[in-house]
Design an enzyme around this catalytic site. Structure first.
Site, PDB file in Angstrom:
ATOM      1  N   ASN A  10       0.718  -1.392  -0.214  1.00 29.45           N
ATOM      2  CA  ASN A  10      -0.177  -0.081  -0.002  1.00 29.45           C
ATOM      3  C   ASN A  10       1.022   1.139   0.103  1.00 29.45           C
ATOM      4  OD1 ASN A  10      -1.854   2.057   0.551  1.00 29.45           O
ATOM      5  ND2 ASN A  10      -2.300   1.342   2.451  1.00 29.45           N
ATOM      6  N   TRP A  11       1.069   1.912  -1.009  1.00 35.18           N
ATOM      7  CA  TRP A  11       1.985   3.022  -1.125  1.00 35.18           C
ATOM      8  C   TRP A  11       1.499   4.262  -0.631  1.00 35.18           C
ATOM      9  CZ3 TRP A  11       4.367   2.095  -6.899  1.00 35.18           C
ATOM     10  CH2 TRP A  11       5.019   0.978  -6.894  1.00 35.18           C
ATOM     11  N   LYS A  12      -0.029   4.293  -0.402  1.00 37.38           N
ATOM     12  CA  LYS A  12      -0.406   5.387   0.253  1.00 37.38           C
ATOM     13  C   LYS A  12      -0.174   6.719  -0.617  1.00 37.38           C
ATOM     14  CE  LYS A  12      -0.362   3.322   4.724  1.00 37.38           C
ATOM     15  NZ  LYS A  12      -0.345   3.462   6.025  1.00 37.38           N
ATOM     16  N   HIS A  96      -9.579   1.381   4.704  1.00 40.04           N
ATOM     17  CA  HIS A  96      -8.449   1.587   5.201  1.00 40.04           C
ATOM     18  C   HIS A  96      -8.654   2.570   6.475  1.00 40.04           C
ATOM     19  CE1 HIS A  96      -4.381   2.688   6.407  1.00 40.04           C
ATOM     20  NE2 HIS A  96      -3.998   1.410   5.720  1.00 40.04           N
ATOM     21  N   GLU A  98      -7.032   4.922   7.682  1.00 38.27           N
ATOM     22  CA  GLU A  98      -6.886   6.147   7.443  1.00 38.27           C
ATOM     23  C   GLU A  98      -7.992   6.850   6.561  1.00 38.27           C
ATOM     24  OE1 GLU A  98      -3.130   5.485   5.173  1.00 38.27           O
ATOM     25  OE2 GLU A  98      -2.268   5.005   7.397  1.00 38.27           O
ATOM     26  N   GLU A 168      -5.789  -4.768  10.595  1.00 33.23           N
ATOM     27  CA  GLU A 168      -4.651  -3.737  10.747  1.00 33.23           C
ATOM     28  C   GLU A 168      -5.178  -3.020  12.174  1.00 33.23           C
ATOM     29  OE1 GLU A 168      -2.592  -2.497   6.877  1.00 33.23           O
ATOM     30  OE2 GLU A 168      -4.473  -1.307   7.017  1.00 33.23           O
ATOM     31  N   GLY A 174       2.306   2.384  10.784  1.00 38.79           N
ATOM     32  CA  GLY A 174       3.270   3.521  10.474  1.00 38.79           C
ATOM     33  C   GLY A 174       4.052   3.808  11.981  1.00 38.79           C
ATOM     34  N   SER A 214       3.215  -2.047  10.520  1.00 35.98           N
ATOM     35  CA  SER A 214       4.710  -2.220  10.684  1.00 35.98           C
ATOM     36  C   SER A 214       5.333  -3.525  10.373  1.00 35.98           C
ATOM     37  CB  SER A 214       4.931  -1.717  12.100  1.00 35.98           C
ATOM     38  OG  SER A 214       4.581  -0.282  12.206  1.00 35.98           O
ATOM     39  N   GLY A 235       2.810  -1.093   4.300  1.00 36.06           N
ATOM     40  CA  GLY A 235       2.904   0.453   4.094  1.00 36.06           C
ATOM     41  C   GLY A 235       4.342   0.729   3.624  1.00 36.06           C
ATOM     42  N   GLY A 236       5.062   1.118   4.887  1.00 40.51           N
ATOM     43  CA  GLY A 236       6.244   1.701   5.057  1.00 40.51           C
ATOM     44  C   GLY A 236       7.316   0.886   4.109  1.00 40.51           C
TER      45      GLY A 236
HETATM   46  P1  PGA Z   1       2.729   0.280   7.745  1.00 42.07           P
HETATM   47  O1  PGA Z   1       1.426   0.495   6.964  1.00 42.07           O
HETATM   48  O2  PGA Z   1       3.197  -1.074   7.086  1.00 42.07           O
HETATM   49  O3  PGA Z   1       3.492   1.428   7.269  1.00 42.07           O
HETATM   50  O4  PGA Z   1       2.382   0.207   9.151  1.00 42.07           O
HETATM   51  C1  PGA Z   1       0.178  -0.623   6.735  1.00 42.07           C
HETATM   52  C2  PGA Z   1      -0.980   0.044   6.151  1.00 42.07           C
HETATM   53  O5  PGA Z   1      -1.383   0.999   6.649  1.00 42.07           O
HETATM   54  O6  PGA Z   1      -1.748  -0.659   5.157  1.00 42.07           O
END
Ligand code: PGA
Length: 255
Positions: A10-12, A96, A98, A168, A174, A214, A235-236
């Site tokens: 997930n490159w956001k 998600h 967010e 999640e 993050g 994470s 994500g990261g």
């Molecule tokens: P993260 O994000 O790996 O940076 O914690 C995961 C996500 O939000 O899908």
């Protein structure tokens, strides 16, 4: 067990289309035509078309980060399923945390999107998870159940095989804080048993349940070794081809 591991990036809201092409080509190179693990990358909307072309000769599949529940029309700023399908998008991340937190998405809206994605032959990755406050108040399973059943309202048993669930925990996204493998497994097992109650044990057995929050090469092996963890939503660590490739490798070696 018939479930394949799925590693989804997930490159956001990161990377320009050119930067996305570069990362996608690193991922495509690392994965090649290997099909033992399913791999998905989800760039921003403006990079989808270009990334789609870059990954076309590999087994990497394209995901989007959101989608309108409407087919077309006067919905300024929205992106439709047909637009996503036209650039060969196979998955869409929905609900998600967010989007729930910053854009007010509710279970009802997320459910409309899930239903429309399924109708449009795009596989929804339905994200659910508790906040730190929920966990401290011992409400994790209650919150996860509400989001899961809310997101899956009116989804038929025959459609369930095309749904991916991503657990999640919001406090782990993050932040560098990961749920321990045991904590994650406990929630994954209860998600599967809720699916089994709502549908059937055999339908629940086929659903890929990803962990997100994470996940990185250093902790992936232990997480992926858990019975009900079938991959990760990353994500990261997905923003770097080498670490994302290492996660794919970890999934290949997972039991
Ligand atoms: P993260 O994000 O790996 O940076 O914690 C995961 C996500 O939000 O899908």
């Amino acid at each position: 067990m018939s479930r394949k591991y799925l590693i989804a990036g997930n490159w956001k809201m990161n990377l320009t289309p050119s930067e996305s092409e570069e990362l996608a080509s690193g991922v495509a190179k690392a994965v090649g035509k290997d099909a033992s693990v399913e791999v998905v990358v989800s760039p921003t909307f403006t990079a989808l078309d270009r990334v789609s072309k870059i990954i076309e000769d590999s087994t990497v599949k394209l995901g989007a980060q959101n989608m309108s529940p409407k087919a077309s029309g006067a919905y300024t700023g929205e992106i439709s399923a047909a637009m996503l399908r036209d650039v060969f998008t196979k998955y869409v991340i929905l609900g998600h945390s967010e989007r729930r937190e910053y854009f007010g998405e509710t279970d009802v809206l997320v459910n409309e999107k899930v239903l429309f994605a399924l109708e449009s032959q795009i596989k929804p990755i339905l994200c659910i998870g508790e906040t730190l406050e929920d966990r401290e108040a011992d409400k994790t399973l209650e919150v996860v159940k509400t989001q899961l059943l809310g997101g899956l309202e009116s989804v038929e048993e025959s459609q369930l095989v095309d749904v991916v669930i991503a657990y999640e925990p919001v406090w782990a996204i993050g932040t560098g804080k990961t749920a321990t493998p045991e904590m994650a497994q406990e929630v994954h097992a209860s998600i599967r048993s809720l699916l089994s109650e709502k549908y059937s044990a055999s339908a629940a057995e086929k659903v890929q349940i990803l962990y997100g929050g994470s996940m990185k090469p250093a902790n992936a092996e232990d997480l992926l070794a858990q019975a009900d963890i079938d991959g990760g939503l990353i994500g990261g660590a997905a923003l770097d081809a080498a670490s994302f490739g290492a996660l794919v490798e970890a999934a290949k070696k997972a039991p």
